[in-house]
Design a protein around this motif. Structure first.
Motif, short mmCIF file in Angstrom:
data_model
loop_
_atom_site.label_atom_id
_atom_site.label_comp_id
_atom_site.label_asym_id
_atom_site.label_seq_id
_atom_site.Cartn_x
_atom_site.Cartn_y
_atom_site.Cartn_z
N LEU A 73 0.91 -1.31 0.15
CA LEU A 73 0.04 0.24 0.13
C LEU A 73 0.95 1.28 0.05
CD1 LEU A 73 -3.12 -0.39 2.41
CD2 LEU A 73 -2.94 0.02 -0.03
N VAL A 74 1.97 1.22 0.63
CA VAL A 74 2.68 2.41 0.84
C VAL A 74 3.31 2.40 -0.71
CG1 VAL A 74 5.17 3.03 1.65
CG2 VAL A 74 3.42 2.13 3.24
N ILE A 75 3.89 1.45 -1.24
CA ILE A 75 4.17 1.72 -2.60
C ILE A 75 3.36 2.18 -3.67
CG2 ILE A 75 5.31 0.41 -4.68
CD1 ILE A 75 6.78 -1.42 -2.55
N GLY A 76 1.96 1.62 -3.37
CA GLY A 76 0.79 2.22 -4.11
C GLY A 76 0.76 3.67 -4.15
N THR A 77 0.86 4.18 -2.76
CA THR A 77 0.38 5.43 -2.68
C THR A 77 1.53 6.43 -3.22
OG1 THR A 77 1.59 5.40 -0.57
CG2 THR A 77 -0.75 5.19 -0.37
N LEU A 78 2.62 5.99 -3.95
CA LEU A 78 3.60 6.84 -4.44
C LEU A 78 2.80 7.14 -5.84
CD1 LEU A 78 6.90 4.73 -4.19
CD2 LEU A 78 6.03 6.81 -2.74
N TRP A 128 2.60 10.90 -6.80
CA TRP A 128 3.38 11.60 -7.31
C TRP A 128 4.05 11.16 -8.42
CZ3 TRP A 128 2.88 10.54 -1.93
CH2 TRP A 128 2.50 11.68 -1.33
N LEU A 129 4.17 9.66 -8.88
CA LEU A 129 4.32 9.04 -9.96
C LEU A 129 3.24 9.09 -11.01
CD1 LEU A 129 6.83 6.29 -8.32
CD2 LEU A 129 7.33 8.74 -9.41
N ASN A 147 3.57 7.22 -13.98
CA ASN A 147 3.57 5.85 -14.42
C ASN A 147 4.25 4.82 -13.21
OD1 ASN A 147 2.75 6.19 -17.05
ND2 ASN A 147 4.84 6.59 -17.77
N MET A 148 3.29 3.90 -12.73
CA MET A 148 3.51 3.28 -11.82
C MET A 148 4.12 1.94 -12.19
SD MET A 148 3.21 4.37 -8.85
CE MET A 148 2.75 2.97 -7.84
N TRP A 149 4.16 1.40 -13.34
CA TRP A 149 4.39 0.10 -14.20
C TRP A 149 5.98 -0.13 -13.81
CZ3 TRP A 149 7.84 -0.44 -17.79
CH2 TRP A 149 7.99 0.80 -18.82
N PRO A 150 6.77 0.90 -13.80
CA PRO A 150 8.30 0.18 -13.64
C PRO A 150 8.45 0.08 -12.03
CG PRO A 150 8.08 2.29 -14.73
CD PRO A 150 6.89 2.07 -14.50
N LEU A 151 7.64 0.36 -11.38
CA LEU A 151 7.79 -0.11 -9.94
C LEU A 151 7.50 -1.44 -9.57
CD1 LEU A 151 6.30 2.62 -7.56
CD2 LEU A 151 8.73 1.74 -7.93
N TYR A 193 -3.51 15.56 -4.70
CA TYR A 193 -4.04 14.57 -5.72
C TYR A 193 -4.77 15.53 -6.85
CZ TYR A 193 -7.16 11.55 -8.42
OH TYR A 193 -7.68 10.72 -9.18
N GLU A 194 -4.53 15.29 -7.92
CA GLU A 194 -5.38 15.99 -9.07
C GLU A 194 -5.72 15.00 -10.12
OE1 GLU A 194 -3.89 18.98 -12.67
OE2 GLU A 194 -3.14 19.29 -10.66
#
Length: 179
Positions: free
Chosen positions: A78-83, A86-87, A89-93, A174-175
């Motif tokens: 969840l912590v990683i998901g809350t990034l 700010w990011l 594209n999340m797929w590289p994570l 958040y926007e």
């Protein structure tokens, strides 16, 4: 799907997942996740209890540890998901998390192959606590599980605090973008 039908108790009333506006987002997310994984958890715990040749006390300690580790790892994700606040594209994570899980969790090779000095530092990381430690518990390579319970509890508290901070800051930032 079972998670869509999962009932939870809120203020004395049963509500379905998705209707839980009265509880924090963490409670709804963990309820949904446990509901979606429930059949797999039942099968795995059943096989563990049935086929394990450990004493009942060892089985209960292992199940308690696995439950805590499950919640801790969920909170870490969840912590990683809350990034995503700010990011873009999340797929590289996803690849980075999988690599950490394979290497730091001991899935590619046992962490003890790295030597005692390196293993001493890696044995209490969240990935190791979810993958390597339970495997070592089942194979009777761990005699005292207390340090691992303390580590899992500590990581759980740390990730919960980080999650709350990231949610508070992220919601303000958040926007919504899209059609």
């Amino acid at each position: 799907m079972l998670s869509d039908k999962l009932l939870i108790l809120v203020d004395g009333n049963f509500v379905y997942q998705g209707q839980t506006n009265n509880i924090p987002i963490y409670g709804e997310q963990i309820t949904y996740y446990v509901g979606s994984q429930f059949p797999y958890l039942c099968i795995n715990f059943g096989l563990l209890l049935f086929y394990s040749n450990q004493s009942l006390q060892s089985k209960l300690i292992l199940i308690t540890y696995l439950t805590l580790a499950f919640i801790m790892f969920f909170t870490t994700m969840l912590v990683i998901g809350t990034l995503s606040f700010w990011l873009i594209n999340m797929w590289p994570l996803r690849s980075a998390v999988n690599a950490c899980y394979l290497i730091l969790g001991g899935l590619s090779f046992p962490l003890t192959f790295l030597g005692k000095g390196i293993y001493k530092w890696l044995q209490f990381n969240p990935f190791s606590l979810v993958a390597d430690v339970p495997a070592r518990m089942v194979t009777h390579l761990i005699n005292d599980s207390t340090p691992y319970f303390i580590a899992v509890s500590s990581w759980l508290i740390i990730t919960l605090l980080i999650y709350r901070i990231l949610i508070k800051v992220g919601i303000k930032k958040y926007e919504g973008i899209g059609i």
